[in-house]
Design an enzyme around this catalytic site. Structure first.
Site, PDB file in Angstrom:
ATOM      1  N   CYS A 211      11.052 -17.293  74.994  1.00  0.00           N
ATOM      2  CA  CYS A 211      10.952 -16.130  74.120  1.00  0.00           C
ATOM      3  C   CYS A 211       9.673 -15.344  74.383  1.00  0.00           C
ATOM      4  O   CYS A 211       9.701 -14.138  74.593  1.00  0.00           O
ATOM      5  CB  CYS A 211      11.016 -16.552  72.657  1.00  0.00           C
ATOM      6  SG  CYS A 211      10.712 -15.170  71.557  1.00  0.00           S
TER       7      CYS A 211
ATOM      8  N   CYS B  60      12.494 -12.598  74.747  1.00  0.00           N
ATOM      9  CA  CYS B  60      12.438 -11.620  73.652  1.00  0.00           C
ATOM     10  C   CYS B  60      11.216 -10.712  73.665  1.00  0.00           C
ATOM     11  O   CYS B  60      11.352  -9.496  73.541  1.00  0.00           O
ATOM     12  CB  CYS B  60      12.436 -12.338  72.292  1.00  0.00           C
ATOM     13  SG  CYS B  60      13.286 -13.898  72.248  1.00  0.00           S
TER      14      CYS B  60
ATOM     15  N   LYS C 191      10.729  -8.537  76.924  1.00  0.00           N
ATOM     16  CA  LYS C 191      11.909  -7.657  76.949  1.00  0.00           C
ATOM     17  C   LYS C 191      11.766  -6.512  75.948  1.00  0.00           C
ATOM     18  O   LYS C 191      12.052  -5.357  76.248  1.00  0.00           O
ATOM     19  CB  LYS C 191      13.147  -8.518  76.655  1.00  0.00           C
ATOM     20  CG  LYS C 191      14.491  -7.837  76.593  1.00  0.00           C
ATOM     21  CD  LYS C 191      14.886  -7.292  75.251  1.00  0.00           C
ATOM     22  CE  LYS C 191      14.768  -8.177  74.058  1.00  0.00           C
ATOM     23  NZ  LYS C 191      15.786  -9.158  73.869  1.00  0.00           N
TER      24      LYS C 191
ATOM     25  N   TYR D 219      24.356 -10.336  75.854  1.00  0.00           N
ATOM     26  CA  TYR D 219      23.076  -9.818  75.341  1.00  0.00           C
ATOM     27  C   TYR D 219      22.196  -9.293  76.483  1.00  0.00           C
ATOM     28  O   TYR D 219      21.733  -8.165  76.457  1.00  0.00           O
ATOM     29  CB  TYR D 219      22.266 -10.943  74.697  1.00  0.00           C
ATOM     30  CG  TYR D 219      22.677 -11.456  73.357  1.00  0.00           C
ATOM     31  CD1 TYR D 219      21.977 -11.086  72.212  1.00  0.00           C
ATOM     32  CD2 TYR D 219      23.717 -12.360  73.217  1.00  0.00           C
ATOM     33  CE1 TYR D 219      22.289 -11.592  70.975  1.00  0.00           C
ATOM     34  CE2 TYR D 219      24.055 -12.873  71.973  1.00  0.00           C
ATOM     35  CZ  TYR D 219      23.335 -12.491  70.854  1.00  0.00           C
ATOM     36  OH  TYR D 219      23.659 -13.005  69.634  1.00  0.00           O
TER      37      TYR D 219
ATOM     38  N   GLU E 296      21.153  -5.346  77.397  1.00  0.00           N
ATOM     39  CA  GLU E 296      19.757  -4.999  77.129  1.00  0.00           C
ATOM     40  C   GLU E 296      19.072  -4.482  78.392  1.00  0.00           C
ATOM     41  O   GLU E 296      18.393  -3.450  78.374  1.00  0.00           O
ATOM     42  CB  GLU E 296      18.999  -6.209  76.569  1.00  0.00           C
ATOM     43  CG  GLU E 296      19.455  -6.559  75.155  1.00  0.00           C
ATOM     44  CD  GLU E 296      18.708  -7.731  74.529  1.00  0.00           C
ATOM     45  OE1 GLU E 296      18.804  -7.885  73.305  1.00  0.00           O
ATOM     46  OE2 GLU E 296      18.054  -8.505  75.250  1.00  0.00           O
TER      47      GLU E 296
ATOM     48  N   HIS F  20      17.024   7.795  49.996  1.00  0.00           N
ATOM     49  CA  HIS F  20      17.494   9.007  50.643  1.00  0.00           C
ATOM     50  C   HIS F  20      16.335   9.828  51.197  1.00  0.00           C
ATOM     51  O   HIS F  20      15.302   9.917  50.537  1.00  0.00           O
ATOM     52  CB  HIS F  20      18.267   9.854  49.613  1.00  0.00           C
ATOM     53  CG  HIS F  20      18.933  11.040  50.217  1.00  0.00           C
ATOM     54  ND1 HIS F  20      20.024  10.912  51.059  1.00  0.00           N
ATOM     55  CD2 HIS F  20      18.664  12.371  50.127  1.00  0.00           C
ATOM     56  CE1 HIS F  20      20.406  12.126  51.442  1.00  0.00           C
ATOM     57  NE2 HIS F  20      19.592  13.023  50.898  1.00  0.00           N
TER      58      HIS F  20
ATOM     59  N   GLU G  63      21.017   3.859  53.830  1.00  0.00           N
ATOM     60  CA  GLU G  63      21.655   4.058  52.519  1.00  0.00           C
ATOM     61  C   GLU G  63      23.178   4.052  52.632  1.00  0.00           C
ATOM     62  O   GLU G  63      23.876   3.797  51.654  1.00  0.00           O
ATOM     63  CB  GLU G  63      21.178   5.356  51.859  1.00  0.00           C
ATOM     64  CG  GLU G  63      21.625   6.623  52.562  1.00  0.00           C
ATOM     65  CD  GLU G  63      21.135   7.903  51.876  1.00  0.00           C
ATOM     66  OE1 GLU G  63      21.212   7.983  50.643  1.00  0.00           O
ATOM     67  OE2 GLU G  63      20.663   8.812  52.592  1.00  0.00           O
TER      68      GLU G  63
HETATM   69  P1  NDP Z   1      25.878 -14.539  77.305  1.00  0.00           P
HETATM   70  O1  NDP Z   1      26.529 -15.868  77.245  1.00  0.00           O
HETATM   71  O2  NDP Z   1      25.621 -13.768  76.087  1.00  0.00           O
HETATM   72  O3  NDP Z   1      26.716 -13.601  78.282  1.00  0.00           O
HETATM   73  C1  NDP Z   1      27.068 -14.016  79.577  1.00  0.00           C
HETATM   74  C2  NDP Z   1      27.894 -12.928  80.196  1.00  0.00           C
HETATM   75  O4  NDP Z   1      28.146 -13.219  81.562  1.00  0.00           O
HETATM   76  C3  NDP Z   1      29.246 -12.773  79.532  1.00  0.00           C
HETATM   77  O5  NDP Z   1      29.549 -11.417  79.487  1.00  0.00           O
HETATM   78  C4  NDP Z   1      30.170 -13.538  80.472  1.00  0.00           C
HETATM   79  O6  NDP Z   1      31.484 -13.054  80.482  1.00  0.00           O
HETATM   80  C5  NDP Z   1      29.541 -13.253  81.801  1.00  0.00           C
HETATM   81  N1  NDP Z   1      29.799 -14.311  82.785  1.00  0.00           N
HETATM   82  C6  NDP Z   1      29.698 -15.645  82.600  1.00  0.00           C
HETATM   83  N2  NDP Z   1      29.992 -16.295  83.753  1.00  0.00           N
HETATM   84  C7  NDP Z   1      30.273 -15.350  84.670  1.00  0.00           C
HETATM   85  C8  NDP Z   1      30.663 -15.394  86.034  1.00  0.00           C
HETATM   86  N3  NDP Z   1      30.809 -16.561  86.668  1.00  0.00           N
HETATM   87  N4  NDP Z   1      30.898 -14.237  86.677  1.00  0.00           N
HETATM   88  C9  NDP Z   1      30.767 -13.062  86.032  1.00  0.00           C
HETATM   89  N5  NDP Z   1      30.405 -12.956  84.732  1.00  0.00           N
HETATM   90  C10 NDP Z   1      30.165 -14.084  84.056  1.00  0.00           C
HETATM   91  O7  NDP Z   1      24.559 -14.807  78.152  1.00  0.00           O
HETATM   92  P2  NDP Z   1      23.230 -13.971  78.344  1.00  0.00           P
HETATM   93  O8  NDP Z   1      22.687 -14.420  79.648  1.00  0.00           O
HETATM   94  O9  NDP Z   1      23.464 -12.525  78.118  1.00  0.00           O
HETATM   95  O10 NDP Z   1      22.313 -14.505  77.170  1.00  0.00           O
HETATM   96  C11 NDP Z   1      22.084 -15.916  77.015  1.00  0.00           C
HETATM   97  C12 NDP Z   1      21.763 -16.243  75.595  1.00  0.00           C
HETATM   98  O11 NDP Z   1      20.457 -15.809  75.313  1.00  0.00           O
HETATM   99  C13 NDP Z   1      22.658 -15.542  74.578  1.00  0.00           C
HETATM  100  O12 NDP Z   1      23.775 -16.310  74.269  1.00  0.00           O
HETATM  101  C14 NDP Z   1      21.749 -15.372  73.411  1.00  0.00           C
HETATM  102  O13 NDP Z   1      21.916 -16.457  72.555  1.00  0.00           O
HETATM  103  C15 NDP Z   1      20.369 -15.374  73.987  1.00  0.00           C
HETATM  104  N6  NDP Z   1      19.793 -14.025  73.960  1.00  0.00           N
HETATM  105  C16 NDP Z   1      19.565 -13.412  72.774  1.00  0.00           C
HETATM  106  C17 NDP Z   1      19.025 -12.159  72.723  1.00  0.00           C
HETATM  107  C18 NDP Z   1      18.800 -11.492  71.420  1.00  0.00           C
HETATM  108  O14 NDP Z   1      18.815 -12.167  70.396  1.00  0.00           O
HETATM  109  N7  NDP Z   1      18.619 -10.186  71.388  1.00  0.00           N
HETATM  110  C19 NDP Z   1      18.649 -11.438  73.948  1.00  0.00           C
HETATM  111  C20 NDP Z   1      18.948 -12.156  75.137  1.00  0.00           C
HETATM  112  C21 NDP Z   1      19.487 -13.399  75.128  1.00  0.00           C
HETATM  113  P3  NDP Z   1      32.551 -13.481  79.335  1.00  0.00           P
HETATM  114  O15 NDP Z   1      32.243 -12.628  78.150  1.00  0.00           O
HETATM  115  O16 NDP Z   1      33.850 -13.153  79.963  1.00  0.00           O
HETATM  116  O17 NDP Z   1      32.352 -14.931  79.105  1.00  0.00           O
END
Ligand code: NDP
Length: 458
Positions: free
Chosen positions: A43, A48, A51, A177, A181, A435, A440
């Site tokens: 983080c 976080c 980022k 996510y 982002e 307001h 709101e």
């Molecule tokens: P996520 O699990 O959120 O997303 C992974 C993405 O990659 C999905 O869209 C998934 O597709 C795709 N994917 C997975 N495997 C493959 C593959 N083999 N080929 C192509 N696409 C693939 O992971 P992130 O890395 O975005 O984030 C990890 C974690 O970090 C999150 O779950 C979250 O908990 C945390 N995080 C939180 C943030 C916040 O609170 N703002 C910011 C950043 C991270 P599909 O949808 O089809 O599975």
């Protein structure tokens, strides 16, 4: 009785581990904390916090454009990536120092190195065996890149935060996510961004209206999105790269960033040899007290794959320390955890999506509005806000609140308290708004989305 070297040995100085170590130390426990990299973990050092600095930086581009409608003449703006990264790193150094002093204040022994669990009450680090009555695993998670040819050319969010310069054309793979982002960050800072996602709308798991709205807004801002596209190879092409797909046109770019999820950091930790039960993806299985199948070994945060968010890890680490060392047993309630996606515009959500509420058998009333933020009446910016409440027809309880738009995470933090407290729609209705604000609208949502339309959104 054998005297252990420590009461608690924590492996991993990220959010969960540092919090647990500090709180346990505060209760008088003798605590050691092992870290092989920087104190602060994902983080603070690779997630976080840095980022969010980049998100702030990226948003200025739009702010400069918006200012014109308010009479400002904004000169030709130019962004210097190196300055941003230098200032961001200086702030991370400051944060790391403050973490170190907090640990010192709690009399936690910080041991630099990679620890391995070698017994139910023993770890090994830097060739030395150390005993501890309780071991806490808080090693977090790490980005994964699928096994495709050319995967070595791709970077992850780890490297994205420290690029030497910002490339012109960037392909971001994933639709979660991190992908949305970083697509927003790179685009705002001037790169030509293509988001490549294997699904049909970004942010799987979020409310359908939220997903559609974010997708639309990203496109409106000029991010190219390729849906239904999963790369099968990355090739070197000139000074850049080519992303290949089973079908369709390849994508050429100067940088490929993968954001395809993260895996728990348990490899080589020695847990499997001790018989600690693990999930298929390597996450440590824990009970409501964060205790693993080996009673002296606990785990918190991303390594347990419950809800992978920093505030959840903090709460789990704190609750663990209160329970084991503070004589204040308390499990963590993982229901209605609010979260945000710092896309542009950002998302804030708490509670159930409409789809999840229906899946769980609730009969729901849906309240939804989309509108132009007041600020954009003069700026000419076409961005729109989405707000949505999912309400249980029978109890009138607000099951979920969803927002996409400026300040959504800040607004949903407050709404999150109401949803956590189990407030009803009529309590929202009795609340007098502030307001003029966007927020709101959450207390003035009066008309239900007609049922057939609500169903169609499923
Ligand atoms: P996520 O699990 O959120 O997303 C992974 C993405 O990659 C999905 O869209 C998934 O597709 C795709 N994917 C997975 N495997 C493959 C593959 N083999 N080929 C192509 N696409 C693939 O992971 P992130 O890395 O975005 O984030 C990890 C974690 O970090 C999150 O779950 C979250 O908990 C945390 N995080 C939180 C943030 C916040 O609170 N703002 C910011 C950043 C991270 P599909 O949808 O089809 O599975």
């Amino acid at each position: 009785m054998t005297q252990h070297d420590y009461d608690l040995f924590v492996i991993g100085a990220g959010s969960g581990g540092v919090r647990a170590a500090r709180i346990a130390g505060g209760y008088g426990a003798r605590v050691a904390l092992a870290e092989e990299s920087r104190v602060g973990g994902t983080c603070v050092m690779r997630g976080c916090v840095p980022k969010k600095f980049l998100v702030y930086a990226a948003h200025f581009a739009e702010d400069f454009a918006d200012a014109r409608g308010y009479g400002w003449t904004v000169g030709k703006s130019k962004h210097d990536w190196k300055t941003l990264i230098r200032n961001k790193n200086a702030e991370l150094n400051r944060l790391e120092k403050s973490y170190l002093s907090l640990l010192k204040g709690a009399k936690v022994d910080l041991i630099r190195g990679r620890a391995k669990v070698v017994g139910p009450e023993a770890v090994e680090i830097n060739g030395k065996r150390i005993s501890a009555k309780t071991i806490l695993v808080s090693t977090g998670s790490w980005p994964v890149i699928p096994e495709i040819p050319g995967r070595e050319y791709a970077i992850t969010s780890n490297e994205a935060l420290d690029l030497p310069r910002l490339p012109k054309r960037i392909a971001v793979v994933g639709g979660g996510y991190v992908a949305v982002e970083f697509a927003g960050i790179f685009h705002g800072l001037g790169a030509d961004v293509t988001l490549v996602y294997r699904g049909n709308v970004v942010l799987r798991g979020f409310d359908g209206d939220v997903r559609a709205h974010v997708s639309e807004e990203l496109k409106k801002k000029g991010i190219k999105i390729g849906y239904g596209r999963e790369p099968i190879a990355i090739e070197k092409k000139g000074k850049g790269y080519r992303l290949r797909f089973a079908q369709g046109r390849p994508v050429d770019c100067d940088l490929v960033m993968y954001a395809t999820g993260r895996a728990p950091n348990t490899r080589g930790l020695g847990l499997d040899r001790l018989g600690v039960a693990m999930e298929k993806n390597g996450a440590v299985k824990v009970d409501q007290w964060s205790r693993s199948s080996v009673p002296s070994i606990y785990a918190v945060g991303d390594v347990t794959n419950r809800i992978n968010l920093t505030p959840v890890a903090l709460m789990e680490g704190h609750a663990f320390a209160d329970t084991i060392f503070g004589n204040r047993p308390r499990p963590v309630d993982h229901d209605n955890v609010a979260s945000a996606v710092f896309s542009q515009p950002p998302v804030g959500v708490v509670g159930l999506s409409e789809e999840r509420a229906r899946e769980k058998g609730f009969a729901v009333d849906i309240y939804r509005t989309t509108f132009q933020p007041m600020r954009h009446s003069l700026s000419g910016n076409k961005e729109r806000i989405l707000m949505k409440l999912v309400v249980d027809c029978l109890s009138d309880k607000v099951l979920g609140a969803h927002m996409v738009g400026p300040d959504a995470p800040e607004i949903i933090q407050g709404i999150g308290i109401a949803v956590k407290a189990g407030l009803t729609k009529s309590a929202f209705d009795r609340t007098i708004g502030i307001h003029p604000t966007a927020a709101e609208e959450f207390v003035t949502l009066r008309s239900k989305v007609p049922e057939p339309v609500a169903k169609a959104a499923e």
